[in-house]
Design a protein around this motif. Sequence first.
Motif, short mmCIF file in Angstrom:
data_model
loop_
_atom_site.label_atom_id
_atom_site.label_comp_id
_atom_site.label_asym_id
_atom_site.label_seq_id
_atom_site.Cartn_x
_atom_site.Cartn_y
_atom_site.Cartn_z
N LYS A 5 -62.19 -31.03 -28.71
CA LYS A 5 -62.14 -32.45 -28.37
C LYS A 5 -61.84 -33.29 -29.60
CE LYS A 5 -65.10 -32.75 -24.31
NZ LYS A 5 -66.32 -33.35 -23.75
N ARG A 6 -62.44 -32.94 -30.71
CA ARG A 6 -62.22 -33.68 -31.95
C ARG A 6 -60.74 -33.59 -32.36
NH1 ARG A 6 -66.47 -32.33 -34.53
NH2 ARG A 6 -65.75 -30.29 -35.17
N HIS A 7 -60.16 -32.41 -32.28
CA HIS A 7 -58.74 -32.23 -32.62
C HIS A 7 -57.84 -33.02 -31.66
CE1 HIS A 7 -59.31 -29.43 -35.82
NE2 HIS A 7 -59.94 -28.56 -35.05
N ALA A 8 -58.18 -33.02 -30.38
CA ALA A 8 -57.39 -33.76 -29.39
C ALA A 8 -57.45 -35.26 -29.68
CB ALA A 8 -57.91 -33.47 -27.98
N LEU A 9 -58.61 -35.77 -30.04
CA LEU A 9 -58.73 -37.19 -30.36
C LEU A 9 -57.93 -37.56 -31.61
CD1 LEU A 9 -62.50 -37.82 -29.57
CD2 LEU A 9 -60.51 -38.67 -28.31
N ILE A 10 -57.93 -36.67 -32.59
CA ILE A 10 -57.15 -36.91 -33.81
C ILE A 10 -55.66 -36.95 -33.48
CG2 ILE A 10 -56.45 -35.90 -36.02
CD1 ILE A 10 -59.38 -34.88 -36.25
N ILE A 11 -55.19 -36.00 -32.68
CA ILE A 11 -53.78 -35.95 -32.29
C ILE A 11 -53.39 -37.22 -31.53
CG2 ILE A 11 -52.12 -34.79 -30.76
CD1 ILE A 11 -53.58 -32.15 -31.55
N LEU A 12 -54.21 -37.64 -30.59
CA LEU A 12 -53.90 -38.84 -29.82
C LEU A 12 -53.92 -40.10 -30.68
CD1 LEU A 12 -55.78 -38.10 -26.49
CD2 LEU A 12 -53.31 -38.09 -26.91
N ALA A 13 -54.81 -40.17 -31.64
CA ALA A 13 -54.85 -41.32 -32.54
C ALA A 13 -53.58 -41.37 -33.39
CB ALA A 13 -56.09 -41.25 -33.43
N GLU A 14 -53.16 -40.23 -33.93
CA GLU A 14 -51.94 -40.17 -34.73
C GLU A 14 -50.71 -40.50 -33.88
OE1 GLU A 14 -51.56 -39.79 -38.01
OE2 GLU A 14 -53.73 -39.75 -38.21
N TYR A 15 -50.69 -40.03 -32.65
CA TYR A 15 -49.59 -40.33 -31.74
C TYR A 15 -49.50 -41.83 -31.49
CZ TYR A 15 -47.13 -40.82 -27.30
OH TYR A 15 -46.28 -41.22 -26.31
N GLY A 16 -50.63 -42.46 -31.27
CA GLY A 16 -50.65 -43.92 -31.06
C GLY A 16 -50.13 -44.67 -32.27
N GLU A 17 -50.52 -44.24 -33.46
CA GLU A 17 -50.03 -44.88 -34.69
C GLU A 17 -48.52 -44.69 -34.85
OE1 GLU A 17 -52.16 -43.92 -38.28
OE2 GLU A 17 -54.08 -43.98 -37.22
N ALA A 18 -48.03 -43.48 -34.58
CA ALA A 18 -46.60 -43.21 -34.69
C ALA A 18 -45.82 -44.04 -33.69
CB ALA A 18 -46.33 -41.72 -34.46
N GLN A 19 -46.33 -44.17 -32.49
CA GLN A 19 -45.66 -44.96 -31.47
C GLN A 19 -45.59 -46.43 -31.89
OE1 GLN A 19 -47.41 -44.73 -27.55
NE2 GLN A 19 -45.40 -44.86 -26.64
N ALA A 20 -46.67 -46.96 -32.41
CA ALA A 20 -46.68 -48.35 -32.86
C ALA A 20 -45.73 -48.57 -34.03
CB ALA A 20 -48.10 -48.76 -33.24
N GLU A 21 -45.63 -47.59 -34.91
CA GLU A 21 -44.79 -47.71 -36.11
C GLU A 21 -43.31 -47.54 -35.79
OE1 GLU A 21 -43.92 -45.14 -40.11
OE2 GLU A 21 -45.98 -45.19 -39.37
#
Length: 69
Positions: A5-21
């Motif tokens: 779960k921790r790894h999934a949350l990290i991946i989703l957070a990074e994905y959100g940042e990449a999408q915004a950028e």
Amino acid sequence: MPSVKRHALIILAEYGEAQAELKGKTVILADGKAGTVEEVCLDEMHGLRILIRGHYGKWPVSTIKFWER
């Protein structure tokens, strides 16, 4: 929290940042195609990919350069 779960949350957070950028930015691909990033996708086989407005296909983020004026 379990490790998965921790790894999934990290991946989703990074994905959100990449999408915004990246979304809406003008980029040039390594093969010379250029355009605006229309969408950022997370591909389980290939990682982070982008769709460029006006071009068919999805490209890895590693093949882009940002357009500088």
